[in-house]
Design a protein around this motif. Structure first.
Motif, short mmCIF file in Angstrom:
data_model
loop_
_atom_site.label_atom_id
_atom_site.label_comp_id
_atom_site.label_asym_id
_atom_site.label_seq_id
_atom_site.Cartn_x
_atom_site.Cartn_y
_atom_site.Cartn_z
N VAL A 34 0.84 -1.17 -0.02
CA VAL A 34 -0.01 -0.03 0.06
C VAL A 34 0.80 1.09 -0.10
O VAL A 34 1.59 1.40 0.94
CB VAL A 34 -1.09 0.00 1.09
CG1 VAL A 34 -1.75 1.21 1.29
CG2 VAL A 34 -1.90 -1.23 1.11
N LYS A 36 0.19 4.52 -0.67
CA LYS A 36 -0.34 5.92 -0.63
C LYS A 36 0.43 6.86 0.21
O LYS A 36 1.25 6.16 1.02
CB LYS A 36 -1.65 5.55 -0.01
CG LYS A 36 -1.71 5.20 1.61
CD LYS A 36 -3.28 4.92 1.78
CE LYS A 36 -3.15 4.48 3.43
NZ LYS A 36 -4.46 3.81 3.68
N ASN A 57 -5.32 4.47 -2.32
CA ASN A 57 -6.82 4.82 -1.92
C ASN A 57 -7.06 5.95 -2.61
O ASN A 57 -8.41 6.45 -2.58
CB ASN A 57 -6.93 4.66 -0.52
CG ASN A 57 -6.17 5.72 0.04
OD1 ASN A 57 -5.13 6.32 -0.58
ND2 ASN A 57 -6.57 6.14 1.31
N ILE A 78 -7.77 0.85 -3.69
CA ILE A 78 -8.26 0.04 -2.47
C ILE A 78 -9.22 1.03 -1.55
O ILE A 78 -9.73 0.55 -0.65
CB ILE A 78 -6.98 -0.59 -1.67
CG1 ILE A 78 -6.18 0.79 -1.36
CG2 ILE A 78 -6.47 -1.61 -2.60
CD1 ILE A 78 -5.30 0.24 -0.03
N MET A 160 -13.76 -7.83 -0.05
CA MET A 160 -12.88 -6.88 0.85
C MET A 160 -13.48 -6.55 1.91
O MET A 160 -14.49 -6.22 1.90
CB MET A 160 -12.29 -5.92 -0.31
CG MET A 160 -11.17 -4.97 0.21
SD MET A 160 -11.94 -3.56 1.16
CE MET A 160 -10.97 -2.10 0.86
N MET A 203 -4.51 -5.77 7.14
CA MET A 203 -3.56 -4.63 6.91
C MET A 203 -2.39 -4.90 7.89
O MET A 203 -2.12 -5.95 8.50
CB MET A 203 -4.41 -3.40 7.50
CG MET A 203 -5.63 -3.29 6.51
SD MET A 203 -6.66 -2.24 6.77
CE MET A 203 -5.87 -0.73 7.30
N THR A 204 -1.40 -3.95 8.17
CA THR A 204 -0.29 -4.15 9.11
C THR A 204 -0.55 -4.91 10.41
O THR A 204 0.14 -5.46 10.82
CB THR A 204 0.36 -2.85 9.07
OG1 THR A 204 0.92 -2.31 7.77
CG2 THR A 204 1.51 -2.85 10.25
N ARG A 219 -3.23 -6.32 2.31
CA ARG A 219 -2.90 -4.93 2.23
C ARG A 219 -1.83 -4.20 3.07
O ARG A 219 -2.51 -3.83 4.15
CB ARG A 219 -4.26 -4.10 1.93
CG ARG A 219 -5.25 -4.59 0.87
CD ARG A 219 -6.33 -3.79 0.92
NE ARG A 219 -6.89 -3.50 2.40
CZ ARG A 219 -7.80 -4.07 2.82
NH1 ARG A 219 -8.57 -5.06 2.17
NH2 ARG A 219 -8.32 -3.51 3.91
N VAL A 220 -0.73 -4.13 2.97
CA VAL A 220 0.27 -3.79 4.10
C VAL A 220 1.03 -2.35 3.53
O VAL A 220 1.72 -2.40 2.58
CB VAL A 220 1.31 -4.78 4.26
CG1 VAL A 220 2.31 -4.36 5.26
CG2 VAL A 220 0.49 -6.02 4.97
N GLY A 221 0.73 -1.41 4.39
CA GLY A 221 1.36 -0.08 4.06
C GLY A 221 2.70 0.22 4.97
O GLY A 221 3.57 0.10 4.81
N THR A 222 1.93 0.42 6.29
CA THR A 222 2.98 0.93 7.48
C THR A 222 4.10 -0.11 7.71
O THR A 222 5.20 0.16 7.78
CB THR A 222 2.34 1.02 8.54
OG1 THR A 222 1.15 2.00 8.33
CG2 THR A 222 3.16 1.72 9.75
C1 LIG Z 1 -4.10 2.66 4.12
C2 LIG Z 1 -4.83 1.48 3.75
C3 LIG Z 1 -4.26 -0.13 3.94
C4 LIG Z 1 -2.92 -0.06 4.70
O1 LIG Z 1 -2.70 0.23 5.93
P1 LIG Z 1 -1.46 -0.17 7.09
O2 LIG Z 1 -1.99 -0.12 8.27
O3 LIG Z 1 -0.62 1.12 6.86
O4 LIG Z 1 -1.10 -1.25 6.50
C5 LIG Z 1 -4.86 -1.16 3.80
N1 LIG Z 1 -6.32 -0.87 3.04
C6 LIG Z 1 -6.77 0.41 2.85
C7 LIG Z 1 -8.11 0.23 2.27
C8 LIG Z 1 -5.88 1.40 3.28
O5 LIG Z 1 -6.56 2.54 2.86
#
Ligand SMILES: *Cc1c(COP(=O)(O)O)cnc(C)c1O
Length: 235
Positions: A34, A36, A57, A78, A160, A203-204, A219-222
């Motif tokens: 992720v 963003k 997103n 997403i 999702m 997610m994270t 879906r992994v961002g942080t």
């Molecule tokens: C930002 C976001 C993520 C990732 O979030 P983290 O906690 O940073 O991993 C996953 N899914 C969606 C829909 C997001 O907006």
């Protein structure tokens, strides 16, 4: 090695362990990075480590990063998608995870038809019934899927969810389990054109439990890029 490469190694190890605990194969799970708020330069470090599927997103961010990132990556939308912005991303993304209204589905159908493509989509389900979140309720999901099944330029690949923010990921296990069950129940209806094989959940903070409960996309961002900095992102 960069901190991003280190982070990815750690996430990969956790994914592998969660897959093993639940008797699943690593290759059946997509790690969606992720990206963003991240710059093209930063994202390229993740791509260099093999993460070529990117989640955003905001439509604007995909448009800004699309050209500079080039052909080697796959974009997933997403986040909440406004109907009037579908036209900007219809030929740029591989999958839209956040379909949660008939109006949006109809617009995607129309734009995909005009491009002569079939768009892979997921139905966003608000599993915990949180007021702050988008998504169809679990009870309405079957009826919604039946309507989407008739749209020729949409392919419903699965479901999702964005689970609640929790300190302890165990607290979200029931939502992930229920979403998996919802997928099984809908598949059992044998609706024409519907065979859902994707569960985008985790997610994270909770992707390990999500994998144990059947996630096929996390879906992994942080966890990959570190804490997000929104300060320079006021577009
Ligand atoms: C930002 C976001 C993520 C990732 O979030 P983290 O906690 O940073 O991993 C996953 N899914 C969606 C829909 C997001 O907006």
């Amino acid at each position: 090695m960069s901190y991003i490469a280190d982070n990815i190694k750690e996430v990969e190890a956790k994914i592998a362990a969660a897959a093993q605990r639940s008797g699943r194969k690593r290759e059946d799970i997509l790690l969606l990075a992720v990206s963003k708020t991240q710059t093209v330069e930063t994202i390229q470090q993740a791509v260099a480590c093999g993460l070529t599927s990117l989640g955003e997103n905001k439509v604007q961010e995909i448009m800004d990063k699309y050209e500079p990132m080039g052909n080697g990556v796959h974009w997933h939308l997403i986040g909440h998608l406004q109907t009037n912005k579908v036209k900007y991303i219809i030929d740029k993304v591989d999958m839209i995870h956040s379909v949660e209204s008939l109006k949006l589905a109809e617009e995607i159908e129309k734009r995909a038809a005009s491009k002569g493509i079939v768009m892979d989509i997921l139905v966003e389900v608000n599993m915990a019934d949180e007021e702050s979140k988008f998504g169809i309720t679990p009870d309405n999901t079957l009826e919604f899927v039946k309507i989407l099944a008739k749209m020729e330029h949409l392919r419903v690949r699965g479901l999702m969810t964005v689970a609640p923010f929790v300190e302890n990921q165990e607290d979200n296990r029931e939502y992930f389990r229920k979403m998996r069950q919802l997928q099984v129940d809908i598949n059992a209806k044998k609706i024409d054109n519907i065979k859902m094989d994707v569960l985008s959940m985790g997610m994270t903070g909770d992707y390990e439990v999500a994998i144990e409960e059947g996630a096929t996309i996390v879906r992994v961002g942080t966890g990959i890029f570190g804490a997000r900095d929104y300060s320079n992102k006021e577009k």
